[in-house]
Design a protein around this motif. Structure first.
Motif, short mmCIF file in Angstrom:
data_model
loop_
_atom_site.label_atom_id
_atom_site.label_comp_id
_atom_site.label_asym_id
_atom_site.label_seq_id
_atom_site.Cartn_x
_atom_site.Cartn_y
_atom_site.Cartn_z
N ALA A 65 -7.02 6.16 7.11
CA ALA A 65 -5.90 5.25 7.34
C ALA A 65 -5.32 4.77 6.02
O ALA A 65 -4.09 4.71 5.85
N ALA A 66 -6.20 4.42 5.08
CA ALA A 66 -5.71 3.96 3.77
C ALA A 66 -5.13 5.11 2.96
O ALA A 66 -4.06 4.98 2.36
N ALA A 67 -5.84 6.23 2.96
CA ALA A 67 -5.40 7.37 2.15
C ALA A 67 -4.05 7.90 2.61
O ALA A 67 -3.22 8.31 1.79
N SER A 68 -3.81 7.88 3.91
CA SER A 68 -2.56 8.43 4.43
C SER A 68 -1.35 7.56 4.10
O SER A 68 -0.21 8.03 4.17
N ARG A 69 -1.58 6.31 3.73
CA ARG A 69 -0.48 5.42 3.38
C ARG A 69 -0.18 5.41 1.88
O ARG A 69 0.91 5.03 1.47
N ALA A 70 -1.14 5.81 1.08
CA ALA A 70 -0.98 5.76 -0.37
C ALA A 70 -0.22 6.99 -0.87
O ALA A 70 -0.18 8.04 -0.22
N VAL A 100 -5.60 -2.84 6.91
CA VAL A 100 -5.52 -1.42 7.28
C VAL A 100 -6.93 -0.84 7.50
O VAL A 100 -7.18 -0.14 8.49
N LEU A 101 -7.84 -1.15 6.61
CA LEU A 101 -9.20 -0.61 6.70
C LEU A 101 -9.93 -1.12 7.93
O LEU A 101 -10.52 -0.34 8.69
N THR A 102 -9.94 -2.43 8.12
CA THR A 102 -10.70 -2.99 9.23
C THR A 102 -10.09 -2.64 10.58
O THR A 102 -10.81 -2.38 11.55
N THR A 103 -8.77 -2.60 10.66
CA THR A 103 -8.12 -2.24 11.92
C THR A 103 -8.49 -0.83 12.33
O THR A 103 -8.82 -0.56 13.50
N LEU A 121 0.83 -1.20 0.00
CA LEU A 121 0.00 0.00 0.00
C LEU A 121 0.86 1.25 0.00
O LEU A 121 0.50 2.26 -0.62
N SER A 122 1.98 1.23 0.69
CA SER A 122 2.86 2.38 0.72
C SER A 122 3.33 2.72 -0.69
O SER A 122 3.88 1.87 -1.39
N GLY A 123 3.07 3.93 -1.11
CA GLY A 123 3.46 4.36 -2.45
C GLY A 123 2.47 4.01 -3.54
O GLY A 123 2.70 4.33 -4.71
N ALA A 124 1.35 3.40 -3.20
CA ALA A 124 0.38 2.96 -4.21
C ALA A 124 -0.49 4.10 -4.70
O ALA A 124 -0.72 5.09 -4.00
N ALA A 125 -1.00 3.94 -5.92
CA ALA A 125 -2.06 4.80 -6.44
C ALA A 125 -3.38 4.14 -6.08
O ALA A 125 -3.68 3.02 -6.50
N LEU A 126 -4.18 4.81 -5.27
CA LEU A 126 -5.37 4.21 -4.67
C LEU A 126 -6.61 5.01 -5.02
O LEU A 126 -6.63 6.23 -4.92
N SER A 127 -7.65 4.31 -5.46
CA SER A 127 -8.97 4.91 -5.63
C SER A 127 -9.86 4.47 -4.48
O SER A 127 -9.80 3.32 -4.05
N LEU A 128 -10.68 5.38 -3.99
CA LEU A 128 -11.58 5.09 -2.88
C LEU A 128 -12.97 5.64 -3.17
O LEU A 128 -13.12 6.63 -3.90
N LEU A 129 -13.98 4.99 -2.59
CA LEU A 129 -15.28 5.64 -2.53
C LEU A 129 -15.14 6.91 -1.70
O LEU A 129 -14.22 7.05 -0.89
N ARG A 130 -16.07 7.83 -1.87
CA ARG A 130 -16.01 9.06 -1.09
C ARG A 130 -16.04 8.74 0.41
O ARG A 130 -16.63 7.74 0.84
N PRO A 131 -15.39 9.56 1.23
CA PRO A 131 -15.37 9.27 2.67
C PRO A 131 -16.74 9.48 3.31
O PRO A 131 -17.43 10.45 3.00
N HIS A 132 -17.13 8.57 4.17
CA HIS A 132 -18.37 8.68 4.92
C HIS A 132 -18.04 9.34 6.26
O HIS A 132 -17.87 8.67 7.28
#
Length: 367
Positions: free
Chosen positions: A258-263, A349-352, A235-246
């Motif tokens: 948590a995921a966004a801060s690692r990408a 990362v997400l579930t934790t 995940l570190s350094g990855a290009a990540l797409s996410l649904l909008r934050p809830h």
């Protein structure tokens, strides 16, 4: 001679153009349809590099240039009428005819709706879909056209707005006729048609079309595909797409951050089906719903066939299996990743993060 998959990459790397009469009526509008000759070199399909220099002409006779290797001679003008792109329509016997009929109907209806109505009309909620969410007018226009186009094929249909339409067939199509409908209504060119074929409840084939450009991805569970994921494992350094934050939900909000801060890079395109296709072809490394349980089967079914064939993985953050089910109220938090390793790390990362803010507080030791 070069391998067929390399030819596909060269022929389809430029902008899409409308397919004209000389391309054959069976190809979808908006798709590149450059003719090439394919031969066999041992067991490897190959294409003469000279044919990649072909200056194709569209239906109006206008030239469409395709890159030519430096110093290569001009190609012959007589070539076979076969496209190397994976998005041929009903002329390709490998593609289920119901898939191409539905895709064509969606593309035509979407184009017509955008031309005939203004943004406010297209964005008007006209009903409540089978999944319990509002049906926009643009959703209704596209889905009605798709269902009409599928009537001659006699297949069962599971679609976002109408739900389960049982026609007594062993073959079912799980369809999102217009993914990214809010984008489409607003004029944001990020929408997709996506469908998966299920035979006796087992997913076998999938077709995704980017409706605004005509680019498309076809996959069969038993056949190789000409695209590959990026192969990223971390995940570190990855290009990540996410649904909008809830943001109103503490668990999903914490998971998202948590995921966004690692990408290295984060995108929100608001169209799961297209984002999954971009993972499959290596344009982005992963896509995820950050534990909000937003995804329905129609959002993930096509990806479940396409992405594994490209070397990736489709899973749920909580490990819930993605299986054929006609209940559209059932939800998942989907992850589409370039590799199983990246998918597993992203789920952890997400579930934790989500569980850390939603777990009940420990009792006070002094009470």
């Amino acid at each position: 001679m070069i391998p067929l998959h390399s030819a596909v990459a060269q022929l389809t790397s430029g902008a899409a153009r409308p397919a004209g009469p000389t391309d054959g009526a069976a190809r979808l509008p908006g798709l590149r349809a450059d003719p090439v000759v394919v031969t066999a070199d041992g067991d490897l399909p190959t294409v003469p590099t000279t044919l990649l220099a072909e200056e194709s002409r569209d239906g109006d006779g206008a030239p469409v240039s395709v890159a030519r290797p430096p110093g290569s001679p001009a190609p012959p003008r007589t070539v076979t009428t076969m496209t190397t792109h994976t998005i041929t329509a009903t002329t390709d016997p490998a593609v289920h005819p119901a898939l191409t009929a539905a895709a064509r109907a969606a593309l035509d209806a979407y184009t017509a709706a955008r031309a005939a109505h203004d943004r406010a009309t297209l964005a008007e909620a006209v009903a409540t879909g089978a999944d319990g969410t509002p049906t926009l007018r643009i959703d209704r226009l596209v889905e009605d056209a798709v269902i009409d186009a599928l009537r001659p094929h006699g297949v069962n249909i599971l679609s976002e707005e109408s739900g389960w339409l049982d026609h007594g067939s062993a073959v079912s199509l799980v369809i999102d006729p217009l993914d990214g409908s809010a984008n489409g209504a607003a004029g944001v060119p990020l929408t997709a048609f996506a469908a998966a074929v299920a035979v006796d409840g087992e997913f076998t084939e999938a077709y995704t079309v980017w409706l605004d450009t005509g680019r498309a991805w076809w996959a069969h569970r038993d056949q190789p595909v000409p695209y590959r994921t990026s192969g990223r494992r971390e995940l570190s350094g990855a290009a990540l797409s996410l649904l909008r934050p809830h943001t109103a939900e503490p668990g999903p909000a914490a998971a998202w951050w948590a995921a966004a801060s690692r990408a290295a890079r984060v995108r929100i395109l608001s169209t799961t089906c297209l984002e999954a296709a971009l993972v499959a072809e290596g344009a982005t490394d992963a896509f995820a719903d950050a534990c909000s349980d937003t995804h329905r089967l129609v959002d993930l079914a096509a990806a479940a066939v396409m992405v594994p064939r490209a070397g990736g993985v489709v899973l749920d953050t909580r490990g819930r299996p993605l299986v054929f089910d006609t209940d559209l109220t059932r939800r998942w938090s989907g992850i589409v990743a370039a590799t199983p390793e990246l998918g597993a790390e992203l789920a952890d990362v997400l579930t934790t993060a989500a569980d850390a803010v939603t777990a009940p507080a420990a009792p006070d030791a002094g009470s």
